[in-house]
Design an enzyme around this catalytic site. Structure first.
Site, PDB file in Angstrom:
ATOM      1  N   VAL A 193       0.732  -1.261   0.017  1.00 52.77           N
ATOM      2  CA  VAL A 193      -0.028   0.071  -0.127  1.00 52.77           C
ATOM      3  C   VAL A 193       1.129   1.393   0.051  1.00 52.77           C
ATOM      4  O   VAL A 193       0.407   2.182   0.219  1.00 52.77           O
ATOM      5  CB  VAL A 193      -0.897   0.101   1.155  1.00 52.77           C
ATOM      6  CG1 VAL A 193      -2.058  -1.266   0.932  1.00 52.77           C
ATOM      7  CG2 VAL A 193      -0.427   0.013   2.647  1.00 52.77           C
ATOM      8  N   HIS A 253      -4.570  -4.390  -2.518  1.00 56.61           N
ATOM      9  CA  HIS A 253      -4.708  -3.962  -1.229  1.00 56.61           C
ATOM     10  C   HIS A 253      -5.062  -2.649  -0.964  1.00 56.61           C
ATOM     11  O   HIS A 253      -5.049  -2.489   0.391  1.00 56.61           O
ATOM     12  CB  HIS A 253      -3.696  -4.696  -0.217  1.00 56.61           C
ATOM     13  CG  HIS A 253      -3.892  -6.246  -0.357  1.00 56.61           C
ATOM     14  ND1 HIS A 253      -2.810  -6.959   0.425  1.00 56.61           N
ATOM     15  CD2 HIS A 253      -4.575  -7.168  -0.776  1.00 56.61           C
ATOM     16  CE1 HIS A 253      -3.083  -8.317   0.128  1.00 56.61           C
ATOM     17  NE2 HIS A 253      -4.442  -8.402  -0.412  1.00 56.61           N
TER      18      HIS A 253
HETATM   19  P1  OAD Z   1       4.906 -10.618   4.770  1.00 57.00           P
HETATM   20  O1  OAD Z   1       5.256  -9.942   5.979  1.00 57.00           O
HETATM   21  O2  OAD Z   1       3.970 -11.825   5.026  1.00 57.00           O
HETATM   22  O3  OAD Z   1       6.141 -11.539   4.072  1.00 57.00           O
HETATM   23  C1  OAD Z   1       7.109 -10.827   3.462  1.00 57.00           C
HETATM   24  C2  OAD Z   1       7.987 -11.665   2.753  1.00 57.00           C
HETATM   25  O4  OAD Z   1       9.100 -10.827   2.018  1.00 57.00           O
HETATM   26  C3  OAD Z   1       8.903 -12.857   3.448  1.00 57.00           C
HETATM   27  O5  OAD Z   1       8.715 -14.047   2.936  1.00 57.00           O
HETATM   28  C4  OAD Z   1      10.337 -12.421   3.873  1.00 57.00           C
HETATM   29  O6  OAD Z   1      11.042 -13.245   4.050  1.00 57.00           O
HETATM   30  C5  OAD Z   1      10.273 -11.568   2.584  1.00 57.00           C
HETATM   31  N1  OAD Z   1      11.451 -10.596   2.441  1.00 57.00           N
HETATM   32  C6  OAD Z   1      11.767  -9.702   3.541  1.00 57.00           C
HETATM   33  N2  OAD Z   1      12.855  -8.965   3.132  1.00 57.00           N
HETATM   34  C7  OAD Z   1      13.033  -9.212   1.667  1.00 57.00           C
HETATM   35  C8  OAD Z   1      13.959  -8.688   0.890  1.00 57.00           C
HETATM   36  N3  OAD Z   1      14.742  -7.786   1.146  1.00 57.00           N
HETATM   37  N4  OAD Z   1      13.845  -9.028  -0.613  1.00 57.00           N
HETATM   38  C9  OAD Z   1      12.862 -10.267  -0.703  1.00 57.00           C
HETATM   39  N5  OAD Z   1      11.973 -10.712   0.035  1.00 57.00           N
HETATM   40  C10 OAD Z   1      12.003 -10.352   1.289  1.00 57.00           C
HETATM   41  O7  OAD Z   1       4.374  -9.734   3.572  1.00 57.00           O
HETATM   42  P2  OAD Z   1       3.442  -9.933   2.175  1.00 57.00           P
HETATM   43  O8  OAD Z   1       3.365 -11.239   1.888  1.00 57.00           O
HETATM   44  O9  OAD Z   1       3.258  -8.775   1.632  1.00 57.00           O
HETATM   45  O10 OAD Z   1      -2.265  -7.111   3.881  1.00 57.00           O
HETATM   46  O11 OAD Z   1       1.656  -9.969   3.291  1.00 57.00           O
HETATM   47  C11 OAD Z   1       0.569 -10.003   2.458  1.00 57.00           C
HETATM   48  C12 OAD Z   1      -0.410  -9.151   2.835  1.00 57.00           C
HETATM   49  O12 OAD Z   1      -0.543  -9.482   4.380  1.00 57.00           O
HETATM   50  C13 OAD Z   1      -0.286  -7.796   3.073  1.00 57.00           C
HETATM   51  O13 OAD Z   1      -0.383  -6.974   1.788  1.00 57.00           O
HETATM   52  C14 OAD Z   1      -0.890  -7.198   4.285  1.00 57.00           C
HETATM   53  C15 OAD Z   1      -0.546  -8.446   5.181  1.00 57.00           C
HETATM   54  O14 OAD Z   1      -1.440  -8.565   6.202  1.00 57.00           O
HETATM   55  C16 OAD Z   1      -3.138  -6.054   4.178  1.00 57.00           C
HETATM   56  O15 OAD Z   1      -2.652  -5.350   5.185  1.00 57.00           O
HETATM   57  C17 OAD Z   1      -4.504  -6.004   3.712  1.00 57.00           C
END
Ligand code: OAD
Length: 239
Positions: free
Chosen positions: A99, A115
Protein backbone atom coordinates in the site's frame (compact mmCIF):
# COMPACT_ATOMS: atom_id res chain seq x y z
CA UNK A 1 23.40 -15.92 -10.99
CA UNK A 2 21.72 -17.89 -13.75
CA UNK A 3 18.27 -17.97 -15.33
CA UNK A 4 16.73 -20.39 -17.80
CA UNK A 5 14.75 -17.61 -19.42
CA UNK A 6 15.26 -14.87 -21.95
CA UNK A 7 12.30 -12.52 -22.08
CA UNK A 8 11.34 -11.25 -25.53
CA UNK A 9 9.39 -8.06 -26.22
CA UNK A 10 6.43 -10.21 -27.39
CA UNK A 11 6.23 -11.97 -24.02
CA UNK A 12 3.72 -10.82 -21.41
CA UNK A 13 5.09 -10.62 -17.88
CA UNK A 14 2.97 -10.43 -14.75
CA UNK A 15 4.61 -9.61 -11.43
CA UNK A 16 3.22 -9.94 -7.90
CA UNK A 17 5.02 -8.04 -5.16
CA UNK A 18 4.67 -8.07 -1.39
CA UNK A 19 6.18 -6.31 1.59
CA UNK A 20 9.63 -7.86 0.99
CA UNK A 21 10.31 -5.65 -2.02
CA UNK A 22 10.01 -2.52 0.14
CA UNK A 23 11.99 -3.95 3.08
CA UNK A 24 15.31 -2.57 1.79
CA UNK A 25 13.68 0.87 1.58
CA UNK A 26 13.12 0.69 5.34
CA UNK A 27 9.46 -0.33 5.45
CA UNK A 28 8.69 -3.17 7.84
CA UNK A 29 7.21 -6.40 6.50
CA UNK A 30 4.25 -7.99 8.30
CA UNK A 31 5.27 -11.50 9.32
CA UNK A 32 9.07 -11.42 9.67
CA UNK A 33 10.45 -11.11 13.21
CA UNK A 34 9.80 -7.53 14.37
CA UNK A 35 7.20 -7.33 11.57
CA UNK A 36 4.20 -5.00 11.78
CA UNK A 37 1.80 -7.68 13.00
CA UNK A 38 4.03 -8.43 15.99
CA UNK A 39 3.16 -5.15 17.74
CA UNK A 40 -0.19 -4.39 16.13
CA UNK A 41 -2.83 -7.11 16.42
CA UNK A 42 -4.24 -7.73 12.93
CA UNK A 43 -7.83 -7.99 14.17
CA UNK A 44 -7.57 -4.51 15.74
CA UNK A 45 -5.98 -2.57 12.86
CA UNK A 46 -6.78 -4.55 9.72
CA UNK A 47 -10.41 -5.65 9.92
CA UNK A 48 -13.73 -3.78 9.50
CA UNK A 49 -14.69 -4.94 13.02
CA UNK A 50 -11.49 -3.44 14.44
CA UNK A 51 -12.28 -0.12 12.75
CA UNK A 52 -15.83 -0.08 14.12
CA UNK A 53 -14.53 -0.83 17.63
CA UNK A 54 -11.73 1.77 17.66
CA UNK A 55 -11.48 4.00 14.55
CA UNK A 56 -8.97 6.30 16.29
CA UNK A 57 -6.49 3.46 16.88
CA UNK A 58 -6.84 2.28 13.27
CA UNK A 59 -6.32 5.80 11.89
CA UNK A 60 -3.28 6.21 14.14
CA UNK A 61 -1.73 3.02 12.71
CA UNK A 62 -2.26 4.09 9.08
CA UNK A 63 -1.30 7.76 9.71
CA UNK A 64 2.09 6.56 10.99
CA UNK A 65 2.56 4.44 7.90
CA UNK A 66 1.40 7.27 5.60
CA UNK A 67 3.81 9.71 7.28
CA UNK A 68 6.67 7.23 6.82
CA UNK A 69 6.26 7.43 3.02
CA UNK A 70 7.94 10.84 2.96
CA UNK A 71 11.00 9.33 4.70
CA UNK A 72 11.62 6.39 2.37
CA UNK A 73 12.75 5.98 -1.25
CA UNK A 74 12.34 3.22 -3.84
CA UNK A 75 15.23 0.72 -3.91
CA UNK A 76 16.99 -1.04 -6.82
CA UNK A 77 14.33 -3.80 -6.82
CA UNK A 78 11.56 -1.29 -7.59
CA UNK A 79 13.68 0.34 -10.30
CA UNK A 80 14.51 -3.01 -11.92
CA UNK A 81 10.79 -3.74 -12.34
CA UNK A 82 10.22 -0.31 -13.90
CA UNK A 83 13.07 -1.10 -16.33
CA UNK A 84 11.45 -4.43 -17.25
CA UNK A 85 8.12 -2.67 -17.86
CA UNK A 86 9.85 -0.12 -20.11
CA UNK A 87 11.43 -2.92 -22.15
CA UNK A 88 8.11 -4.77 -22.58
CA UNK A 89 6.13 -1.64 -23.42
CA UNK A 90 2.48 -2.69 -22.86
CA UNK A 91 3.16 -6.40 -22.31
CA UNK A 92 3.44 -6.12 -18.57
CA UNK A 93 1.31 -5.94 -15.47
CA UNK A 94 2.45 -5.29 -11.91
CA UNK A 95 0.17 -6.54 -9.15
CA UNK A 96 1.15 -5.35 -5.71
CA UNK A 97 -0.14 -6.20 -2.26
CA UNK A 98 1.78 -3.18 -0.96
CA UNK A 99 0.00 0.00 0.00
CA UNK A 100 3.10 2.22 -0.22
CA UNK A 101 3.72 4.27 -3.35
CA UNK A 102 7.28 3.09 -4.06
CA UNK A 103 6.54 1.28 -7.34
CA UNK A 104 4.92 4.40 -8.74
CA UNK A 105 7.80 6.59 -7.56
CA UNK A 106 10.29 4.19 -9.20
CA UNK A 107 8.53 4.73 -12.54
CA UNK A 108 6.21 1.70 -12.80
CA UNK A 109 3.05 2.59 -14.71
CA UNK A 110 0.65 -0.36 -14.99
CA UNK A 111 0.11 -1.09 -11.30
CA UNK A 112 -2.80 -3.01 -9.79
CA UNK A 113 -2.81 -2.10 -6.09
CA UNK A 114 -4.95 -4.99 -4.95
CA UNK A 115 -4.84 -4.11 -1.21
CA UNK A 116 -5.50 -0.38 -1.67
CA UNK A 117 -3.15 2.51 -0.95
CA UNK A 118 -2.06 4.65 1.98
CA UNK A 119 -2.47 7.83 -0.10
CA UNK A 120 -6.23 7.41 -0.28
CA UNK A 121 -9.24 7.19 2.05
CA UNK A 122 -12.99 7.12 1.61
CA UNK A 123 -16.27 7.80 3.38
CA UNK A 124 -17.79 4.87 5.27
CA UNK A 125 -21.29 6.09 4.28
CA UNK A 126 -21.32 7.83 0.87
CA UNK A 127 -18.03 6.24 -0.36
CA UNK A 128 -16.62 9.57 -1.59
CA UNK A 129 -12.84 9.20 -2.05
CA UNK A 130 -10.23 11.66 -0.79
CA UNK A 131 -6.52 12.01 -1.22
CA UNK A 132 -4.94 11.73 2.24
CA UNK A 133 -2.81 14.84 1.54
CA UNK A 134 -6.08 16.86 1.56
CA UNK A 135 -7.14 15.51 4.98
CA UNK A 136 -6.30 17.09 8.34
CA UNK A 137 -4.41 14.28 10.01
CA UNK A 138 -4.44 16.07 13.37
CA UNK A 139 -8.06 15.01 13.69
CA UNK A 140 -8.38 11.60 15.40
CA UNK A 141 -11.01 10.29 12.98
CA UNK A 142 -11.41 12.55 9.93
CA UNK A 143 -14.92 12.98 8.57
CA UNK A 144 -16.48 13.37 5.14
CA UNK A 145 -17.16 16.97 4.01
CA UNK A 146 -20.04 15.74 1.87
CA UNK A 147 -22.04 13.76 4.47
CA UNK A 148 -20.22 14.04 7.81
CA UNK A 149 -19.67 10.29 8.35
CA UNK A 150 -16.28 8.84 9.36
CA UNK A 151 -13.61 8.43 6.70
CA UNK A 152 -11.57 5.23 6.63
CA UNK A 153 -8.21 4.37 5.06
CA UNK A 154 -8.50 2.93 1.54
CA UNK A 155 -6.94 -0.35 2.61
CA UNK A 156 -8.43 -3.78 1.90
CA UNK A 157 -8.79 -5.37 5.29
CA UNK A 158 -9.14 -9.03 6.20
CA UNK A 159 -12.61 -10.22 5.26
CA UNK A 160 -12.88 -7.70 2.38
CA UNK A 161 -12.59 -8.33 -1.35
CA UNK A 162 -9.28 -7.20 -2.90
CA UNK A 163 -9.41 -4.74 -5.79
CA UNK A 164 -8.88 -5.53 -9.49
CA UNK A 165 -9.59 -9.28 -9.30
CA UNK A 166 -11.01 -9.36 -12.87
CA UNK A 167 -8.04 -7.43 -14.29
CA UNK A 168 -5.65 -9.74 -12.43
CA UNK A 169 -7.27 -12.88 -13.82
CA UNK A 170 -7.20 -11.39 -17.32
CA UNK A 171 -3.49 -10.56 -16.96
CA UNK A 172 -2.64 -14.06 -15.67
CA UNK A 173 -4.44 -15.66 -18.62
CA UNK A 174 -2.38 -13.54 -21.06
CA UNK A 175 0.93 -14.06 -19.29
CA UNK A 176 3.93 -16.03 -20.53
CA UNK A 177 5.80 -15.42 -17.26
CA UNK A 178 4.54 -14.84 -13.71
CA UNK A 179 7.01 -13.81 -11.01
CA UNK A 180 6.27 -13.46 -7.30
CA UNK A 181 8.59 -11.22 -5.26
CA UNK A 182 8.93 -10.55 -1.52
CA UNK A 183 5.73 -12.17 -0.34
CA UNK A 184 5.29 -14.95 2.20
CA UNK A 185 2.52 -16.64 0.20
CA UNK A 186 0.28 -16.75 3.25
CA UNK A 187 -2.46 -14.30 2.32
CA UNK A 188 -5.23 -15.25 -0.08
CA UNK A 189 -6.23 -14.69 -2.81
CA UNK A 190 -2.75 -13.38 -3.79
CA UNK A 191 -1.08 -16.59 -2.58
CA UNK A 192 -3.15 -18.50 -5.14
CA UNK A 193 -2.06 -16.57 -8.24
CA UNK A 194 0.88 -18.97 -8.67
CA UNK A 195 -1.54 -21.86 -8.82
CA UNK A 196 -3.72 -20.06 -11.39
CA UNK A 197 -0.63 -19.20 -13.45
CA UNK A 198 0.51 -22.84 -13.46
CA UNK A 199 -2.96 -24.00 -14.48
CA UNK A 200 -2.90 -21.50 -17.40
CA UNK A 201 0.48 -22.89 -18.53
CA UNK A 202 2.45 -19.80 -17.47
CA UNK A 203 6.14 -20.14 -16.50
CA UNK A 204 6.56 -19.23 -12.82
CA UNK A 205 9.46 -17.55 -11.05
CA UNK A 206 10.09 -16.26 -7.56
CA UNK A 207 12.49 -13.99 -5.69
CA UNK A 208 12.37 -14.05 -1.88
CA UNK A 209 14.59 -13.83 1.16
CA UNK A 210 13.08 -17.05 2.54
CA UNK A 211 11.12 -19.88 0.94
CA UNK A 212 7.47 -18.79 0.68
CA UNK A 213 4.63 -21.14 1.65
CA UNK A 214 3.67 -21.65 -2.00
CA UNK A 215 7.26 -22.40 -3.08
CA UNK A 216 6.21 -25.71 -4.69
CA UNK A 217 4.41 -23.82 -7.50
CA UNK A 218 7.53 -21.81 -8.43
CA UNK A 219 9.62 -23.31 -11.25
CA UNK A 220 12.66 -20.99 -11.03
CA UNK A 221 13.33 -19.66 -7.54
CA UNK A 222 16.01 -17.10 -6.56
CA UNK A 223 16.78 -16.91 -2.87
CA UNK A 224 17.98 -13.47 -1.76
CA UNK A 225 17.12 -9.81 -1.29
CA UNK A 226 15.03 -8.42 -4.13
CA UNK A 227 17.07 -5.20 -4.20
CA UNK A 228 20.17 -7.27 -4.98
CA UNK A 229 18.69 -10.08 -7.10
CA UNK A 230 16.27 -8.16 -9.35
CA UNK A 231 18.69 -5.72 -11.04
CA UNK A 232 20.91 -8.66 -12.10
CA UNK A 233 18.00 -10.88 -13.06
CA UNK A 234 16.29 -8.23 -15.20
CA UNK A 235 19.58 -7.64 -17.05
CA UNK A 236 19.87 -11.38 -17.79
CA UNK A 237 16.20 -11.54 -18.88
CA UNK A 238 16.41 -8.75 -21.43
CA UNK A 239 19.99 -8.83 -22.76
P1 OAD B 1 4.85 -10.78 4.69
O1 OAD B 1 5.39 -9.97 5.82
O2 OAD B 1 3.89 -11.86 5.02
O3 OAD B 1 6.06 -11.47 3.90
C1 OAD B 1 7.17 -10.75 3.46
C2 OAD B 1 8.09 -11.70 2.73
O4 OAD B 1 9.16 -10.94 2.18
C3 OAD B 1 8.72 -12.80 3.60
O5 OAD B 1 8.61 -14.05 2.92
C4 OAD B 1 10.19 -12.37 3.73
O6 OAD B 1 11.08 -13.47 3.80
C5 OAD B 1 10.38 -11.63 2.42
N1 OAD B 1 11.45 -10.61 2.45
C6 OAD B 1 11.85 -9.83 3.48
N2 OAD B 1 12.82 -8.98 3.09
C7 OAD B 1 13.03 -9.24 1.78
C8 OAD B 1 13.92 -8.70 0.78
N3 OAD B 1 14.77 -7.72 1.06
N4 OAD B 1 13.85 -9.21 -0.48
C9 OAD B 1 12.98 -10.20 -0.78
N5 OAD B 1 12.14 -10.76 0.12
C10 OAD B 1 12.16 -10.28 1.37
O7 OAD B 1 4.25 -9.73 3.63
P2 OAD B 1 3.24 -10.00 2.43
O8 OAD B 1 3.42 -11.36 1.88
O9 OAD B 1 3.35 -8.85 1.53
O10 OAD B 1 -2.28 -7.10 3.80
O11 OAD B 1 1.86 -9.92 3.18
C11 OAD B 1 0.67 -10.02 2.43
C12 OAD B 1 -0.40 -9.18 3.03
O12 OAD B 1 -0.56 -9.52 4.40
C13 OAD B 1 -0.12 -7.70 3.06
O13 OAD B 1 -0.47 -7.03 1.87
C14 OAD B 1 -0.93 -7.20 4.21
C15 OAD B 1 -0.70 -8.33 5.19
O14 OAD B 1 -1.69 -8.59 6.09
C16 OAD B 1 -3.06 -6.11 4.30
O15 OAD B 1 -2.68 -5.33 5.15
C17 OAD B 1 -4.40 -6.02 3.68
Amino acid sequence: MKTNYHIKKEDFVVILTGAGISAESGIKTFRDSDGLWENHPVEKVATPEGFRADPKLVWQFYKERYNQLSEVEPNPGHYALAELEDYLQGNFSLITQNVDDLHRRAGSKKILEMHGQLNSCFCTRCKKHYSVKDIDLNIDVPSCIACGADLRPDIVWFGEMPYFMDEIDEALRKATYFMTIGTSGQVYPAAQFLLFARSYGVKTLGVNLTEPENRSFIEEFHLGKSGEVLPKLVKLFIN
